[in-house]
Design an enzyme around this catalytic site. Structure first.
Site, PDB file in Angstrom:
ATOM      1  N   SER A 156      -0.151  -2.164  -0.311  1.00  0.00           N
ATOM      2  CA  SER A 156      -0.700  -1.661   0.208  1.00  0.00           C
ATOM      3  C   SER A 156      -1.192   0.321  -1.121  1.00  0.00           C
ATOM      4  O   SER A 156      -0.119   0.086  -1.602  1.00  0.00           O
ATOM      5  CB  SER A 156      -1.332  -0.592   0.804  1.00  0.00           C
ATOM      6  OG  SER A 156      -2.001   0.388   0.962  1.00  0.00           O
ATOM      7  N   TYR A 169       3.205   3.901   8.341  1.00  0.00           N
ATOM      8  CA  TYR A 169       1.767   2.598   7.152  1.00  0.00           C
ATOM      9  C   TYR A 169       2.362   2.725   6.073  1.00  0.00           C
ATOM     10  O   TYR A 169       3.373   1.919   5.533  1.00  0.00           O
ATOM     11  CB  TYR A 169       0.231   2.851   6.948  1.00  0.00           C
ATOM     12  CG  TYR A 169       0.057   1.936   6.440  1.00  0.00           C
ATOM     13  CD1 TYR A 169      -0.784   0.894   7.350  1.00  0.00           C
ATOM     14  CD2 TYR A 169      -1.049   2.651   4.840  1.00  0.00           C
ATOM     15  CE1 TYR A 169      -1.181   0.053   6.697  1.00  0.00           C
ATOM     16  CE2 TYR A 169      -0.548   1.457   4.694  1.00  0.00           C
ATOM     17  CZ  TYR A 169      -1.634   0.499   5.350  1.00  0.00           C
ATOM     18  OH  TYR A 169      -2.653  -0.237   4.440  1.00  0.00           O
TER      19      TYR A 169
END
Length: 270
Positions: A156, A169
């Site tokens: 990401s 995350y």
């Protein structure tokens, strides 16, 4: 240069979203596909995960498009499950050439120090340890095959920068960058390439599910602008699949150890 004829690809988290788009894209390029997904709820995940019906739909869509595919429910947190997926690929198609370690979850938090212990552990177990366990199961088969291979790990933009409002995350995705670098180094002698894709926000069932149960950003941290440089709010799964297809193809045969942002300029802006 993007023909994958004769190749076999394993895709984790393939029941919907980016994983489904990857399955359809690689199958259209000629790869035979093995797809897996937990397809069940996971404790501490606040939105609905994929179902067995979603997994079966991916399988049927690939078949309807003329592709060859096998699939099974499997949890990336389980080494035994990941070995079973690798065994399925070998029993059905005789080899493994490509691994897309795509399975992942997301969550929001008020701040990183307020994350519950169980929520932190679940995030790392799925997003980081799960990718490692998938690689651990597949790499020996690739090495034994002696044909090289390509691994693409779904990271990401939050693996390359700060992640306010979802620190667990971001920590997991940063860990994937280190995993990618180390595997690329260790596996180069076997001609196995390892890269990450690093998307900005993607219009997927995960994003939709999160938007229904939690605010987009829990706390409006100073300077926390989550918009992209280009005028697009979210990318489509196919945008990521197009990049993945290049990375696993001979067009990228000398590309390894990179992070590839498909981010509409998000990282440049930030």
């Amino acid at each position: 240069m993007t023909s994958l004829d004769g190749k076999v690809a394993i895709i984790t988290g393939g029941a919907r979203g980016q994983g489904r788009a990857h399955a359809l894209t690689l199958a259209a390029a000629g790869a035979r596909i093995v797809v897996c997904d937990v397809a069940a709820p996971i404790k501490n995940v606040q939105y609905a995960l994929a179902t067995p019906g979603d997994l079966e739909e991916t399988i049927q869509l690939v078949k309807e498009a003329g592709g060859e595919i096998a699939g099974m429910q499997a949890d990336v947190r389980s080494s035994a499950d990941m070995k079973a997926v690798a065994d399925l690929a070998v029993s059905q198609f005789g080899r493994i050439d490509i691994l897309l370690a795509n399975a992942g979850i997301h969550d929001h938090c008020e701040s990183t120090i307020e994350i519950e212990d169980d929520a932190w552990q679940t995030m790392l177990d799925v997003n980081l340890t799960g990718a490692w366990k998938a690689c651990k199961a597949v790499v020996p088969v690739m090495i034994e095959g002696g044909r090289g291979g390509s691994i693409v790990i779904t990271s990401s933009v939050d693996g390359l920068g700060a992640s306010p409002s979802w620190g667990h995350y971001g920590a997991a995705k940063h860990g994937l960058q280190g995993l990618k670098d180390t595997l690329a180094f260790e596996l180069a002698d076997h001609n196995i390439r390892v890269n990450t894709v690093n998307p900005t926000g993607v219009n997927s069932p995960m994003a939709e599910g999160l938007s229904k149960v939690l605010p987009h950003v829990v706390r409006k941290w100073k300077h926390n602008d989550r918009t992209n440089l280009l005028d697009v709010m979210m990318l489509e799964p196919q945008d990521i699949s197009d990049a993945v297809l290049w990375l696993v193809s001979d067009g990228a045969k000398y590309v390894t150890g990179i992070d590839l942002p498909i981010d509409a300029g998000y990282l440049t802006k930030h």
